[in-house]
Design an enzyme around this catalytic site. Sequence first.
Site, PDB file in Angstrom:
ATOM      1  N   GLU A   1     -13.777  28.446 146.487  1.00 46.38           N
ATOM      2  CA  GLU A   1     -13.822  27.259 147.339  1.00 46.38           C
ATOM      3  C   GLU A   1     -14.745  26.213 146.718  1.00 46.38           C
ATOM      4  OE1 GLU A   1     -13.896  28.780 151.812  1.00 46.38           O
ATOM      5  OE2 GLU A   1     -15.444  29.671 150.553  1.00 46.38           O
TER       6      GLU A   1
ATOM      7  N   ASP B   1     -14.164  34.029 148.465  1.00 43.98           N
ATOM      8  CA  ASP B   1     -14.607  33.323 149.663  1.00 43.98           C
ATOM      9  C   ASP B   1     -16.113  33.514 149.746  1.00 43.98           C
ATOM     10  OD1 ASP B   1     -14.187  31.947 152.255  1.00 43.98           O
ATOM     11  OD2 ASP B   1     -14.967  33.839 153.054  1.00 43.98           O
TER      12      ASP B   1
ATOM     13  N   ASP C   1     -12.870  37.015 156.079  1.00 42.16           N
ATOM     14  CA  ASP C   1     -13.291  36.561 154.747  1.00 42.16           C
ATOM     15  C   ASP C   1     -12.260  36.937 153.682  1.00 42.16           C
ATOM     16  OD1 ASP C   1     -15.588  35.529 155.879  1.00 42.16           O
ATOM     17  OD2 ASP C   1     -16.746  37.352 155.507  1.00 42.16           O
TER      18      ASP C   1
END
Length: 176
Positions: free
Chosen positions: A93, A9, A171
Amino acid sequence: PSEAAVGLDLGLSRFVATSNGELVSPPRAYRKAEVKLARTQRALSCKKRGSNRRRKLKRQLARQHRKVANQRKDFHHKTARRLVNNYGTIVHEDLNVLGLARTRLSKGVLDAGWSSFISILSAKAASAGRRVVAVKPHYTSQICPECGSIQKKELSERVHACECGCVLDRDVAAAK
């Protein structure tokens, strides 16, 4: 060879949070050099165009910017190498960095250099025979990694607490 998989993340307060709970702080190279850069830029603007002193200050300013870029690049290479050495599959991501660079967070986003990091990570993983997978970032910080339920959260909420009893750093939950 490694069969271990990890989720990443990317963020501003923490550069990378892994699904294993590891948190990596960003170097913030530009933020640390900002005062010195501003001072040099102000001095440069006062110099007469074409003068030797202006030429010297221009080179000094370029050297300062180059140093910031090198610090960022060094951090990216070291972090990517550590991840590639430890994991066989790396999932991150697929952020729209250009879109984020047009928001009020632009200075932090560009200072972190997420696009550069992802490209370095992908290149290192390819040369080591590892897999890098990009996933859509939609709802990653709102979905519970244990039960899969979606809980709306404000950005200021830094802890993920679900009804199923799962309590994690926001996170780390997004990385999982």
